[in-house]
Design an enzyme around this catalytic site. Sequence first.
Site, PDB file in Angstrom:
ATOM      1  CE1 TYR A 180       1.090  -0.261   4.409  1.00 15.46           C
ATOM      2  CE2 TYR A 180      -0.027   1.852   4.390  1.00 15.46           C
ATOM      3  CZ  TYR A 180       0.815   0.957   5.008  1.00 15.46           C
ATOM      4  OH  TYR A 180       1.379   1.282   6.220  1.00 15.46           O
TER       5      TYR A 180
ATOM      6  CE  LYS B  81       3.154   3.091   3.077  1.00 12.53           C
ATOM      7  NZ  LYS B  81       3.187   3.159   4.528  1.00 12.53           N
TER       8      LYS B  81
ATOM      9  CD  GLU C 284       9.761   1.604  10.783  1.00 13.01           C
ATOM     10  OE1 GLU C 284       9.682   2.548   9.985  1.00 13.01           O
ATOM     11  OE2 GLU C 284       9.769   0.413  10.423  1.00 13.01           O
TER      12      GLU C 284
ATOM     13  CG  LEU D 115       8.208   2.287   4.953  1.00 10.43           C
ATOM     14  CD1 LEU D 115       7.982   1.040   4.104  1.00 10.43           C
ATOM     15  CD2 LEU D 115       6.906   3.014   5.145  1.00 10.43           C
TER      16      LEU D 115
HETATM   17  N1  PMP Z   1       7.530   3.707   9.095  1.00 15.50           N
HETATM   18  C1  PMP Z   1       6.395   2.997   9.093  1.00 15.50           C
HETATM   19  C2  PMP Z   1       6.375   1.677   9.780  1.00 15.50           C
HETATM   20  C3  PMP Z   1       5.240   3.486   8.459  1.00 15.50           C
HETATM   21  O1  PMP Z   1       4.109   2.753   8.458  1.00 15.50           O
HETATM   22  C4  PMP Z   1       5.287   4.765   7.841  1.00 15.50           C
HETATM   23  C5  PMP Z   1       4.068   5.365   7.173  1.00 15.50           C
HETATM   24  N2  PMP Z   1       3.385   4.490   6.386  1.00 15.50           N
HETATM   25  C6  PMP Z   1       6.490   5.480   7.868  1.00 15.50           C
HETATM   26  C7  PMP Z   1       7.588   4.925   8.502  1.00 15.50           C
HETATM   27  C8  PMP Z   1       6.605   6.835   7.218  1.00 15.50           C
HETATM   28  O2  PMP Z   1       6.673   6.736   5.833  1.00 15.50           O
HETATM   29  P1  PMP Z   1       6.148   7.888   4.880  1.00 15.50           P
HETATM   30  O3  PMP Z   1       6.914   9.126   5.268  1.00 15.50           O
HETATM   31  O4  PMP Z   1       6.488   7.431   3.527  1.00 15.50           O
HETATM   32  O5  PMP Z   1       4.694   8.037   5.137  1.00 15.50           O
END
Ligand code: PMP
Length: 286
Positions: A33, A150, A182, A206
Amino acid sequence: MTRTVYVNGVYMPEDKATVSIFDRGFLFADGVYEVTSVLDGKLIDFEGHALRLGRSLSELDMQSPIEMEDLLKVHRELVKTNSIEEGLIYLQITRGVASDRDFVYPSKDTPPTIVLFTQNKPGLADSPLAKVGIKVISISDQRWGRRDIKTVQLLYPSMGKMMAKAAGCDDAWMVENGTVTEGTSNNAYIVKGGKIVTRHLSNEILHGITRSAVLRFAREAQMEVEERAFTIKEAQDADEAFFTSASAFVMPVVEVDGRSIGIGTPGPVATRLREIYLEESRKVAV
Ligand code: PMP
């Protein structure tokens, strides 16, 4: 008001949208996603999200049911039809509908399932929470090892949010082998002596699209950045902390495991980075 959503090439009212019980996303969390934010009716960091989507699909040997230019058209059409000024677009692609439940992937000619919908969030940029900051707890990171992909397997992050909620906090920072990986749905940062510290990229986290933009803006503004793992103790002793994500941009963190960070209010670095991020990404929004 009923939303217009997109399912497998067709725009339809949300109450008419359905996916098969044999969809691999439903049975195996076999799907990926993206979430892209919308400000002033335009998409923020669209290209980054589209590129990461391509990478997630290829890491899972999954076909894309749509060309990237068409993906942009679908995003724009949904923003327009649903009159989104500020909000989010959720996109999910799964390995599609197999003829039966089977761990083995279905044949390559099985069409993937693609679903997109909007979430209207007036006031997303002018978030009251960003003015006071959020509180986090630490929990052990019990997710799988390919967090750089993701995928829609979000049960543990969801449990983490519930643990945070039960503790009267807003989010959880996950810890593995003594250091923070994270947040449940965001990348984590601390600031000490003017230096911004955030975990280096690997399979353990991620690769946030907002992270990448924010670090670029920080370096352009001559702020010092160090990409390395940090501990909860370091976070508690830091001058500031914050997180980044496409849905919250830059969000100050003012408490970790009951200990105030700095003076317990959003710090100047997080506040400035939020302003820069919003200003700069609005300029190049599509
Ligand atoms: N880490 C995780 C585990 C996440 O789910 C997300 C957001 N989906 C992020 C980091 C941040 O990523 P982004 O800045 O691309 O939204």
